[in-house]
Motif scaffolding. Structure first.
Motif, PDB file in Angstrom:
ATOM      1  N   THR A 296       3.945   1.511  -1.129  1.00 16.25           N
ATOM      2  CA  THR A 296       4.603   1.574  -2.439  1.00 16.25           C
ATOM      3  C   THR A 296       3.647   2.148  -3.480  1.00 16.25           C
ATOM      4  OG1 THR A 296       5.965  -0.328  -1.865  1.00 16.25           O
ATOM      5  CG2 THR A 296       5.800   0.220  -4.209  1.00 16.25           C
ATOM      6  N   ALA A 297       2.388   1.735  -3.454  1.00 16.09           N
ATOM      7  CA  ALA A 297       1.387   2.248  -4.397  1.00 16.09           C
ATOM      8  C   ALA A 297       1.163   3.736  -4.190  1.00 16.09           C
ATOM      9  CB  ALA A 297       0.082   1.481  -4.242  1.00 16.09           C
TER      10      ALA A 297
ATOM     11  N   LYS B 294       0.837  -1.200   0.000  1.00 18.52           N
ATOM     12  CA  LYS B 294       0.000   0.000   0.000  1.00 18.52           C
ATOM     13  C   LYS B 294       0.871   1.249   0.000  1.00 18.52           C
ATOM     14  CE  LYS B 294      -3.794   2.128   2.521  1.00 18.52           C
ATOM     15  NZ  LYS B 294      -4.679   2.043   3.691  1.00 18.52           N
TER      16      LYS B 294
ATOM     17  N   GLN C 101       4.142   5.652  -5.589  1.00 20.45           N
ATOM     18  CA  GLN C 101       4.117   5.680  -7.042  1.00 20.45           C
ATOM     19  C   GLN C 101       3.125   6.694  -7.538  1.00 20.45           C
ATOM     20  OE1 GLN C 101       3.407   1.620  -8.228  1.00 20.45           O
ATOM     21  NE2 GLN C 101       5.551   1.047  -8.037  1.00 20.45           N
ATOM     22  N   GLN C 102       1.966   6.804  -6.873  1.00 25.34           N
ATOM     23  CA  GLN C 102       0.948   7.792  -7.270  1.00 25.34           C
ATOM     24  C   GLN C 102       1.486   9.207  -7.054  1.00 25.34           C
ATOM     25  OE1 GLN C 102      -2.576   6.872  -5.049  1.00 25.34           O
ATOM     26  NE2 GLN C 102      -3.229   5.270  -6.460  1.00 25.34           N
TER      27      GLN C 102
END
Length: 164
Positions: A155-156, A153, A159-160
């Motif tokens: 990492t996501a 979560k 990235q966003q």
């Protein structure tokens, strides 16, 4: 032999004798509960008893009050445990039992949590409220799974944020 040496020898002999008597007393008390001696039997049914064995301690408030006499599989494929409790210990009928372990890899034992009922358990009674053994490996897998999910979560989210 001098008077001082004789006195020391007598004191030493007395200490050894008292220590021996203590060990005989302690051993005979444990043996009487384990081999059908003083006490009364109660049963409890658990979903799982992984690592629990015959002779394991039964504790109340962290103090040994008995031992596991036997275990068997019921018709419903659950584990029924018979415990021998010392005669002097009275347990309320609404008490609960949980299987715990000493540390991560320690021996399993049953801890009784006394209820508030005025009626006490007697020989042959059955504890209704139980919690089975917790397997350390399953607990570790659950913790590791939660950590991995949290990392994914994070990492996501990173990235966003990098795409904006």
């Amino acid at each position: 032999m001098k008077r001082g040496e004789l006195r020391q020898a007598l004191i030493g002999g007395l200490v050894v004798l008292l220590a021996g008597l203590f060990f005989v007393y302690a051993y005979s008390g444990q043996r009487s509960l384990r081999n059908g001696g003083v006490g009364y039997d109660i049963t409890a049914t658990f979903s799982r008893v992984d690592g629990l064995s015959k002779g394991a301690e039964v504790r109340l408030g962290g103090i040994r009050i008995g031992g596991v006499e036997s275990m068997r599989l019921t018709e419903l494929k659950r584990a029924e445990v018979t415990m021998r409790i010392h005669d002097l210990v009275k347990i309320p009928s609404d008490s609960s039992a949980v299987i715990l372990s000493n540390g991560l890899v320690g021996a399993k034992f049953i801890e009784l949590d006394p209820g508030g009922n005025d009626k006490m358990l007697t020989a042959g009674d059955h504890l209704r409220h139980t919690q089975g053994s917790i397997i350390v490996e399953e607990l570790m897998e659950l913790i590791i799974g939660q950590i991995k999910a949290r990392q994914a979560k994070l990492t996501a989210v990173e990235q966003q944020d990098g795409e904006k």
